[in-house]
Design an enzyme around this catalytic site. Structure first.
Site, short mmCIF file in Angstrom:
data_model
loop_
_atom_site.label_atom_id
_atom_site.label_comp_id
_atom_site.label_asym_id
_atom_site.label_seq_id
_atom_site.Cartn_x
_atom_site.Cartn_y
_atom_site.Cartn_z
N SER A 24 118.09 -13.54 -73.08
CA SER A 24 119.17 -12.64 -73.57
C SER A 24 119.62 -12.66 -74.85
O SER A 24 120.11 -11.68 -75.69
CB SER A 24 120.37 -12.98 -72.51
OG SER A 24 119.83 -12.84 -71.16
N GLU A 25 119.51 -14.21 -75.60
CA GLU A 25 119.83 -14.41 -77.06
C GLU A 25 119.12 -13.80 -77.77
O GLU A 25 119.30 -12.98 -79.00
CB GLU A 25 120.23 -15.89 -76.98
CG GLU A 25 121.49 -16.57 -76.15
CD GLU A 25 122.74 -15.77 -77.08
OE1 GLU A 25 122.78 -15.28 -77.97
OE2 GLU A 25 123.91 -16.16 -76.44
#
Length: 758
Positions: free
Chosen positions: A608-609
Site C-alpha cells: 500500500s505504501e
C-alpha cells in the site's frame, strides 16, 4: 497461433540475458526474424538487422510485422527510412503509425510526402502530433491551405503543446507574408505616383488611350491595384487576434484575456461567422477568473444565451451559473442556469461536467436538493467514475452530519448510475447503517435488508475492500463461495481472436528482451488475454528474482494489478498471487518475527505504501518500501542501533525500520489497536488520537451503545475520517491484509477483517 510447448515456457524463468537456440527459433518460425533482427541491431549489425526486419515485415504475424515496419523507419539510408515511413503510414494508417511516419519524414525534409499522407486527416480529431507535422509541412511549402487549416485546428479543439510548438511557424509565415506585402506597398506607392504623373503627362499630348493603357499596365501589380489593396487590408489578420486570445487563456492570463472579449465578439461579427465553441468556453473562463463584477457578468451571459443556438447556449448557461455562484447570493439563479445548461446539451462530457458542478454546489447548500437532483439526473450520468470524488464527499457529509437515512436514499432511491466502486461503497455502508439501527431502509425486516445489501456487494464487481468487509458481515466461510466472490467479476471478456500480441510477448521473453515487455504490454493491454498478462507478470517477477532488479518487480505487480482491476469473468488464483506478491520475503519474515507482527500486515503495508518500489520517494518526501520520512528514519536508526550512515533505500534496512515503527505505533494506540496504528502510520498519532476523542464524544451524543475503541464502529469510523488519503489508505491495507492472509496462510478473509476491525 501454435501452442507454445512447455519447454519454451520454462525459458520465462531463466535469466533475461538468455540467448536462443535452434529449437526456439524453429518454434517461432517466420516471427523469429524480428527477434533476431533486434539482436543484430543491439550488436551493431545494421545490415543484418535491416534484412531480417524486412523479412519479418513481409512474413511475420500481424503485430510482429507491424513492429518490424516501425523499426525499419529508423534504420538504413535516408532513402530507405523515407520509403519505410511511407510504407508504415500507407499500410497501417492509424494515428500511431501516421505519427511515427510523419516524425521520421519531417526529419528528412519530406514535406510533400507528409502533406499527401495527411490530406484526409481531421483537423478536429486526428492526433495533434500528426496535425503539427502537417501544418509545419504546409508552411515549409508555402501551401495556400496553411492559414485556413491552422486557424481551424487552433479554434476547434482544446489547445495542446503541439499547437504552441506550431505557433512559431505560423507567426514566421505571417511575418514573411507581411514583409512581401510591405514591399509591394512601397512599390504600390511609387507606381501610384508614377501613374498620376503619366495621367497628367499623357493626356494633353496626344490623348491616345491605347498608349496610356499600355503605360499604365506596365506599372500596375499583377491582379491590379484593387487586389493589392485587399491584401493590405488582410494584413490586419483578425484570425491571429483570435489565436492570440486562445493562447492568453491557455496560459491563464485571464485578466488581459477578459479585457479582449468585446474585441473577439466584434472580430467574429466582422467575419460574419458564429463564434466557435472553444472560444465560448475560453470567454467563459476568462470572465470567471478575470472579472471584478460576477453578477453583472452573469447577467451578460444570460443575455448571450438568448441569442445563441441550443448547442452554444450551453456554454452561456454553464458560465452564468458559475458566475452567479461566485457572486455568492444567488443560489436559485445558480441552480436554474446549471439546469438550463443540462437541458441544452446532448454531449456526454458536457452533461457530466455540468452535473458535477451542480452537485458540488449543492454540497454547500442542501442535501435534500442533492437527492432531488440525483433523482432527476442521476440515471443519465455517462462516465460514472467521474463522479466518484463527489460521492466520496457526499458520503463524508452525510455520515458526519448524521444524515443516515439520506445515505440510504441516495443508494436505493435515486437510481443513480454509480461506478462499481461507489455502488459497492454505498451498498455496504447502507447495510451497516441498517444493522446499527441508524437507517430504516424499507418495510422489510432490518436483518433481511442488511443481508441483501451485503450480498449485492459480493455479487457485483465492487471494490475488494468492500467485498472482504461484506464477507465478514455475512460470515462467509465456504471455500467455493469465497472463490466465487473473489475470483469472479461480471460478464467474461469476449475471446480474443488475434493472439499476435501474446505471440510478441512470448518472443520477447524467449529471445531475451525483458526490457521491452512492460512498455509493449501497456501499449496493447486491451488485446492481451488474461493468460498473456499472467505469463508476462510471472516472467518479470522471475527476472527480478534472478537478476535482483527491482524494476521488474514493480512492473510485474503493475501488470497484475491492472489486469485484476479490469478483467471480467473468472480470475485465476495465480493472478491474485501476482497481484499480492511476497517480494523481499526474507527481510519481511525476519522483521515480523523480531517485532511480533503478523506477516500479512507488513506485506499489506509495503504494497500500500510503495507498491514494492524500493527506490520511490513521495511528494511529501517519504522514502523507500515503507515510506519513511527522514526524521522518522533517523529516530528508528538510533533505536535499532543501525548507525548514522544507513541507506534508507536499502530494502532490508527500510523494512526493518518501518516494521519497528509500526510496532511502536501499535503499542501507543488505544487498546493496542493495529488498525488505529496503521492510521497513525499514515496521518500521525496525534491526529488519530484527536479523531478518536471527537468520535467518542460525537457518538455518545446519539445515546447509542458505544463501540471500542472510538465509540463508533471501526468501519464507519474509517468512512468518516477527515483525511481522504487516510481513508483510502485504510481500505487498501485492510483489503491487502485479508488477501495476503487468505492466499498464503489459508485464513478466511472475514476473519482477518474481524481481527483488524473489531
Amino acid at each position: 497461433m501454435k501452442k507454445v510447448p512447455p519447454f519454451l515456457i520454462l525459458l520465462f524463468f531463466f535469466s533475461a540475458c538468455a540467448r536462443i537456440n535452434n529449437s526456439v527459433q524453429k518454434e517461432f518460425g517466420d516471427d523469429s526474424n524480428y527477434f533476431l533482427a533486434l539482436q543484430a541491431s543491439e550488436n551493431g549489425k545494421e545490415d543484418e538487422a535491416l534484412r531480417l526486419f524486412k523479412i519479418a515485415r513481409k512474413k511475420g504475424s500481424r503485430l510482429i510485422a507491424r513492429r518490424s515496419a516501425e523499426a525499419l523507419t529508423m534504420l538504413g539510408s535516408v532513402k530507405e527510412r523515407v520509403s519505410s515511413s511511407v510504407f508504415l503510414a500507407e499500410n497501417y494508417g492509424d494515428d500511431a503509425a501516421l505519427a511515427l511516419a510523419c516524425r521520421e519524414l519531417f526529419q528528412h525534409g519530406e514535406f510533400v510526402s507528409i502533406i499527401k499522407l495527411t490530406d484526409k486527416c481531421s483537423l478536429e480529431s486526428s492526433k495533434n502530433e500528426i496535425i503539427k507535422y502537417r501544418m509545419q509541412s504546409l508552411a515549409q511549402k508555402k501551401d495556400s491551405r496553411f492559414e485556413a487549416e491552422f486557424f481551424k485546428w487552433f479554434v476547434s479543439r482544446p489547445l495542446s503543446s503541439e499547437h504552441l510548438e506550431t505557433y512559431g511557424t505560423y507567426t514566421a509565415y505571417l511575418n514573411e507574408k507581411n514583409r512581401n506585402i510591405d514591399a509591394e506597398s512601397e512599390k504600390f506607392q511609387k507606381n501610384l505616383n508614377k501613374r498620376s504623373l503619366l495621367e497628367s503627362q499623357l493626356a494633353p499630348v496626344n490623348g491616345n488611350e491605347d498608349d496610356k493603357k499600355s503605360e499604365r499596365l506596365a506599372i500596375e501589380p499583377e491582379g491590379g491595384f484593387e487586389t493589392l489593396l485587399d491584401a493590405l487590408q488582410e494584413a490586419e489578420n483578425p484570425e491571429k487576434t483570435i489565436i492570440d486570445y486562445r493562447i492568453l487563456v491557455y496560459h491563464r492570463s485571464y485578466i488581459p484575456a477578459f479585457s479582449q472579449i468585446d474585441k473577439i465578439f466584434t472580430t467574429y461579427e466582422n467575419r460574419g461567422d458564429e463564434i466557435d465553441n472553444q472560444l465560448l468556453s475560453d470567454i467563459g473562463k476568462a470572465t470567471l477568473y478575470g472579472t471584478n463584477d460576477y453578477f453583472a457578468s452573469a447577467r451578460k451571459f444570460d443575455r448571450m444565451a438568448a441569442n445563441l443556438s441550443r448547442e452554444k447556449a450551453y456554454y452561456a448557461y454553464f458560465y452564468a451559473a458559475r458566475l452567479y455562484d461566485k457572486a455568492g447570493r444567488y443560489p436559485a439563479q445558480t441552480v436554474s442556469r446549471f439546469r438550463s445548461a443540462l437541458e441544452s446539451t446532448d454531449e456526454p462530457m458536457q452533461f457530466d461536467n455540468c452535473l458535477w458542478y451542480l452537485l458540488n454546489f449543492q454540497l454547500r447548500t442542501s442535501t435534500d436538493d442533492i437527492i432531488s437532483t440525483l433523482t432527476k439526473y442521476g440515471s443519465q450520468i455517462h462516465d460514472s467514475e467521474y463522479f466518484d470524488d463527489f460521492f466520496e464527499s457526499l458520503s463524508i457529509l452525510l455520515l458526519s452530519s448524521h444524515r443516515w437515512q439520506d445515505f440510504f436514499k441516495v443508494w436505493r432511491q435515486t437510481n443513480s448510475n454509480f461506478s462499481d466502486y461507489t455502488a459497492g461503497k454505498y451498498a455496504y455502508i447502507s447495510g451497516r447503517l441498517i444493522e446499527e439501527g441508524l437507517a430504516q431502509g424499507t418495510d422489510d425486516l432490518k436483518t433481511r435488508q442488511a443481508l441483501e445489501a451485503f450480498t449485492e456487494v459480493l455479487n457485483k464487481p465492487s471494490s475488494l475492500y468492500y467485498k472482504v468487509c461484506a464477507m465478514e458481515r455475512l460470515n462467509v466461510s465456504d471455500p467455493e463461495l469465497i472463490k466465487s466472490y473473489l475470483f469472479k467479476k461480471g460478464i467474461p471478456n469476449a475471446e480474443i481472436e488475434d493472439r499476435g500480441a501474446g505471440r510478441l510477448l512470448e518472443g520477447y521473453a524467449a529471445f531475451g528482451f525483458p526490457q521491452r515487455l512492460y512498455s509493449e504490454w501497456l501499449a496493447n493491454r486491451k488485446n492481451f488475454s488474461i493468460e498473456d498478462s499472467i505469463k508476462v507478470s510471472n516472467f518479470l517477477s522471475k527476472c527480478a528474482e534472478n537478476n535482483k532488479d527491482a524494476v521488474y518487480d514493480v512492473q510485474s505487480l503493475r501488470i497484475a494489478a491492472r489486469c485484476f482491476e479490469s478483467a471480467l469473468g473468472e480470475t485465476p488464483e495465480e493472478l491474485l498471487k501476482l497481484n499480492f506478491p511476497r517480494f523481499y520475503r526474507t527481510f519481511i519474515d525476519k522483521a515480523c518475527k523480531d517485532f511480533n507482527l503478523p506477516e500479512y500486515l507488513i506485506y499489506a503495508l509495503v504494497r500500500s505504501e510503495s507498491f514494492f518500489d524500493a527506490g520511490v520517494t513521495s511528494n511529501a518526501g517519504a522514502m523507500g518500501l515503507t515510506q519513511l520520512m527522514e526524521g522518522t528514519a533517523d529516530d528508528e536508526a538510533r533505536k535499532l542501533k543501525i548507525g548514522e550512515n544507513y541507506d534508507i533505500f536499502d530494502p532490508e534496512t527500510n523494512i526493518r525500520m518501518g516494521s519497528h515503527y509500526l510496532a511502536s505505533m501499535i503499542e501507543r494506540s488505544e487498546g493496542n489497536n493495529e488498525l488505529l496504528a496503521l492510521y497513525a502510520y499514515n496521518a500521525g498519532l496525534t491526529n488519530v488520537r484527536n479523531w478518536g476523542k471527537r468520535f467518542r464524544n460525537d457518538w455518545a451524543a446519539t445515546g447509542r451503545p458505544a463501540h471500542k475503541p472510538v465509540g463508533i464502529s471501526m468501519d464507519l469510523f474509517l468512512e468518516s475520517l477527515p483525511f481522504a488519503e487516510t481513508r483510502e489508505y485504510g481500505r487498501k491495507v485492510i483489503a491487502a491484509a485479508a488477501m495476503y492472509a487468505y492466499l498464503y496462510e489459508g485464513k478466511l478473509p472475514g476473519d482477518t477483517v474481524r481481527e483488524l476491525m473489531y
